[in-house]
Design an enzyme around this catalytic site. Sequence first.
Site, short mmCIF file in Angstrom:
data_model
loop_
_atom_site.label_atom_id
_atom_site.label_comp_id
_atom_site.label_asym_id
_atom_site.label_seq_id
_atom_site.Cartn_x
_atom_site.Cartn_y
_atom_site.Cartn_z
N ARG A 17 8.33 36.43 24.19
CA ARG A 17 8.24 36.51 22.73
C ARG A 17 9.24 35.63 22.27
O ARG A 17 8.76 34.59 21.66
CB ARG A 17 8.72 38.21 22.34
N ASP A 18 10.44 35.81 22.37
CA ASP A 18 11.34 34.77 21.63
C ASP A 18 11.27 33.55 22.05
O ASP A 18 11.25 32.42 21.40
CB ASP A 18 12.86 35.36 21.88
N HIS A 209 21.42 41.12 21.53
CA HIS A 209 20.32 39.67 21.61
C HIS A 209 21.02 38.39 21.29
O HIS A 209 21.57 38.40 20.13
CB HIS A 209 19.11 40.06 20.84
N HIS A 211 21.90 34.46 21.11
CA HIS A 211 21.38 33.13 21.47
C HIS A 211 22.70 32.33 21.95
O HIS A 211 23.61 32.48 21.53
CB HIS A 211 20.75 32.53 20.16
N CYS A 242 14.21 31.29 16.67
CA CYS A 242 13.34 31.78 15.62
C CYS A 242 12.79 30.60 14.73
O CYS A 242 13.72 29.92 13.96
CB CYS A 242 14.15 32.90 14.65
N ASN A 251 17.66 31.50 23.79
CA ASN A 251 18.63 32.75 23.89
C ASN A 251 19.48 32.64 25.45
O ASN A 251 19.09 31.66 26.02
CB ASN A 251 17.75 34.19 24.66
N1 COA Z 1 -0.54 40.56 12.55
C1 COA Z 1 -1.46 39.40 12.42
N2 COA Z 1 -1.92 39.28 10.90
C2 COA Z 1 -1.14 39.59 10.25
C3 COA Z 1 -0.07 40.69 10.32
C4 COA Z 1 0.01 41.00 11.67
N3 COA Z 1 1.00 41.71 12.00
N4 COA Z 1 0.57 40.84 9.03
C5 COA Z 1 -0.30 40.16 8.07
N5 COA Z 1 -1.18 39.50 8.62
C6 COA Z 1 -2.03 38.41 8.12
C7 COA Z 1 -3.02 39.19 6.90
O1 COA Z 1 -4.02 39.70 7.41
C8 COA Z 1 -3.24 38.08 5.90
O2 COA Z 1 -4.31 37.14 6.54
P1 COA Z 1 -5.20 36.31 5.62
O3 COA Z 1 -4.44 35.27 5.18
O4 COA Z 1 -6.16 35.93 6.63
O5 COA Z 1 -5.68 37.47 4.49
C9 COA Z 1 -1.84 37.13 6.15
O6 COA Z 1 -1.47 37.72 7.46
C10 COA Z 1 -0.74 37.46 4.87
O7 COA Z 1 -0.44 38.89 4.78
P2 COA Z 1 0.55 39.57 3.97
O8 COA Z 1 0.58 40.72 4.10
O9 COA Z 1 0.40 38.76 2.59
O10 COA Z 1 1.86 38.62 4.79
P3 COA Z 1 2.90 37.63 4.33
O11 COA Z 1 2.25 36.29 3.85
O12 COA Z 1 3.61 38.23 3.29
O13 COA Z 1 3.53 37.51 5.44
C11 COA Z 1 4.26 38.53 7.50
C12 COA Z 1 4.39 38.58 6.07
C13 COA Z 1 5.30 39.41 8.04
C14 COA Z 1 2.94 38.92 8.09
C15 COA Z 1 4.47 37.08 8.15
O14 COA Z 1 5.83 36.57 7.23
C16 COA Z 1 4.85 37.04 9.78
O15 COA Z 1 4.06 37.37 10.52
N6 COA Z 1 6.06 36.80 10.17
C17 COA Z 1 6.29 36.50 11.47
C18 COA Z 1 7.63 36.47 11.69
C19 COA Z 1 8.18 36.03 13.21
O16 COA Z 1 7.56 36.42 14.11
N7 COA Z 1 9.43 35.66 13.19
C20 COA Z 1 10.19 35.45 14.52
C21 COA Z 1 10.41 36.60 15.02
S1 COA Z 1 12.03 37.27 14.60
ZN ZN Z 2 16.19 35.82 18.90
#
Ligand code: COA
Ligand code: ZN
Length: 306
Positions: A17-18, A209, A211, A242, A251
């Site tokens: 994942r990370d 956790h 890094h 991240c 990490n």
């Molecule tokens: N899995 C898949 N798709 C997702 C989702 C999920 N858990 N959550 C939201 N989406 C999709 C929505 O369906 C939407 O799709 P579309 O543009 O095709 O309609 C799009 O993402 C935006 O959705 P929204 O609810 O408005 O989210 P957002 O733009 O506010 O983003 C997150 C929020 C959380 C979805 C996004 O910031 C994210 O995935 N972050 C990941 C952070 C991460 O992994 N960081 C590293 C690890 S700590």
């Molecule tokens: Zn991390």
Amino acid sequence: MYQRMPNGIQIVEVGPRDGFQNVKDFIATEDKISIISSLIEAGINSVELTSFVSPKAIPQLADAQAVCRAILEKYGDTINASALVPNLKGALGAKEAGIREIACVISVSEAHNKANVNRTHEESLVELGRMLEALPDMKVRVDLATTFACPFAGWVEQEAVMRLAAEVTKMGIQDIVLCDTIGVATPDRVFNTSALMKKAFPSVNFALHLHDTRGMGLVNTIAGLQAGITSFETSIGGLGGCPFAPGAAGNTATEDVVNMFTDMNIQTGIDLEKLLGATGLVAEKVKAPLTGHMFKAKIYDCFAQR
Ligand code: COA
Ligand code: ZN
């Protein structure tokens, strides 16, 4: 030498994942599956398989369903498989893939929470509540990202960590991971915060956790151990970081932590030689530099026995 020396500790492998989330070139799904399999064959029994996040945010992990299904089909209940989720949509996706434990990520720093999951604390806590309500049988742990420092706001106050931990424990959370997301903490910070949290929330299971951005990964691990932490999230080869935290490196490498604990007679249940074999597979399949030490170090046969 140590105030508290446990007989064994728990390693939670977060490389898939990370580690993978920060690799640009797509790693073929079948390669992800064979790397995770080799880690499990080396004795790793807790592994964060992937994230159920927006594929726009993390394209590398768009194959989360396929990876989870393949690993669960192969290893099922013999391992603790988890996945990171930022929202209810992700939690439902994880459940659909057969996952029974999720890591819900909330950053202690509001600035990082916004950059990472586009939410305020309040919004993230509401989302956590929705997950707990919708999935009562799911084990939910909370990853407190930026527990020690934030790439945007600097050092994080312990009071802020306490406040957020209090909020999530009120909601019934029993497992909290203290994350040094950008890898700038030093042993005194790790010891003090870990000890404080354990004292304030005696019934909660805390994990670290860490890094290794500034080379503090192993000393910080020992600082956490001295504060009574016995669960550590690590990443094969030292992959990680991240994408929403500028400057974050990988990490602490799983093989470095296993090497250290094995020689200290602290059980990990992991076979170092096999684990180094898994690191070799990562080196072959993943286009990213490996920063752990043990993979590059000469292995002396004469040190095989303690
Ligand atoms: N899995 C898949 N798709 C997702 C989702 C999920 N858990 N959550 C939201 N989406 C999709 C929505 O369906 C939407 O799709 P579309 O543009 O095709 O309609 C799009 O993402 C935006 O959705 P929204 O609810 O408005 O989210 P957002 O733009 O506010 O983003 C997150 C929020 C959380 C979805 C996004 O910031 C994210 O995935 N972050 C990941 C952070 C991460 O992994 N960081 C590293 C690890 S700590
Ligand atoms: Zn991390």
